[in-house]
Motif scaffolding. Structure first.
Motif: not given
Length: 210
Positions: A85-98, A103-110, A112-118
Motif C-alpha cells: 500500500v502506497c499513499s501518493a497523489r497522481v497528477p492529472r497529467t499522468e492519470m492516463r499513464s498510471f 490491472e483490469e479492476r480499479v477503484f476510482t473516485t473522480g 477524470q479517473s473514471l472516464a480514463e478508466a472506462m
C-alpha cells in the motif's frame, strides 16, 4: 467488518458522504436554528460495513475475480496475493499513464479517473463515495457496449463555437431543462423564486434541489 461466514460486510444502501451533507443542507434550509456537522464520515466498525477502499483491498486479497487475466483460476486454487500500500497523489497529467499500467479492476473516485478508466477498458468495480449516478451510467454504457457512442467533449464544444445551429439547439435545450428544474423546485418549496430564501437559492443553483 467481517461476517460469520468470513466474508466482508458491505451495504449497497449506505449513504455517501455527499448524500449525508445534502440532507443537512435541506434541514438547514427549513430550520434556521439547525447547526450542520461537516464531519459526516463514520468509522467502519461503528457503521457495521466496509468502506470503498477496504472493499477494494479485500477484493485484491481474497476475490479471484481480481486476478490478472490469464492467471490460474482453477476452483482449487486459493487466492493469496502480496499487497503493498502506497499513499501518493497522481497528477492529472499522468492519470492516463498510471491507469494504463493498472490491472483490469480499479477503484476510482473522480470524474477524470473514471472516464480514463472506462476508455482504457478498465472496470471500476467499487461503488464510489460520491457521484454514484455517473459511475452507474458509465458501467451501464460499458455493459451495453455503447461507450463509443458517447460524444467527445472537445468535438461538442467545438461545434457549439463554430456551428450557430448547434449553439441555438443547445440554448433551447438548456432553457427547457432550466424551466423544468424550476417547476420542480417551485413544487418542492411551495412558491416562486421570489419567495426563496438565500439558502434555497444557493441549493437550487448548486443542483441540490428539484
Amino acid at each position: 467488518p467481517v461476517g460469520p461466514d468470513g466474508d466482508i460486510i458491505t451495504d449497497p444502501q449506505e449513504k455517501t458522504n455527499g448524500d449525508k451533507l445534502a440532507e443537512q443542507l435541506f434541514q438547514a434550509a427549513t430550520d434556521p436554528n439547525f447547526k450542520p456537522n461537516p464531519n459526516v464520515s463514520q468509522a467502519e466498525a461503528s457503521a457495521g460495513c466496509a468502506g470503498a477502499l477496504s472493499q477494494f483491498i479485500w477484493g485484491i486479497l481474497h476475490d479471484r475475480g481480481y486476478l490478472p487475466r490469464g492467471a490460474d483460476d482453477r476452483v482449487d486454487v486459493v487466492v493469496d496475493r502480496r499487497l503493498f500500500v502506497c499513499s501518493a497523489r497522481v497528477p492529472r497529467t499522468e492519470m492516463r499513464s498510471f491507469l494504463e499500467q493498472c490491472e483490469e479492476r480499479v477503484f476510482t473516485t473522480g470524474d477524470q479517473s473514471l472516464a480514463e478508466a472506462m476508455f482504457l477498458n478498465k472496470l471500476p468495480c467499487i461503488r464510489p463515495d460520491a457521484k454514484v449516478q455517473q459511475w452507474q451510467l458509465a458501467l451501464t454504457a460499458k455493459a451495453l457496449g455503447t461507450l463509443e457512442q458517447v460524444p467527445d467533449l472537445g468535438a461538442v464544444l467545438r461545434g457549439l463555437c463554430e456551428d450557430p445551429r448547434a449553439a441555438e439547439a443547445a440554448r433551447r435545450e438548456s432553457k427547457t431543462r432550466s424551466d423544468q428544474f424550476e417547476r420542480q423546485v417551485v413544487q418542492q418549496l411551495g412558491g416562486p423564486p421570489s419567495t426563496w430564501s438565500p439558502t434555497h437559492q444557493v441549493l437550487a443553483k448548486s443542483g441540490f434541489m428539484g
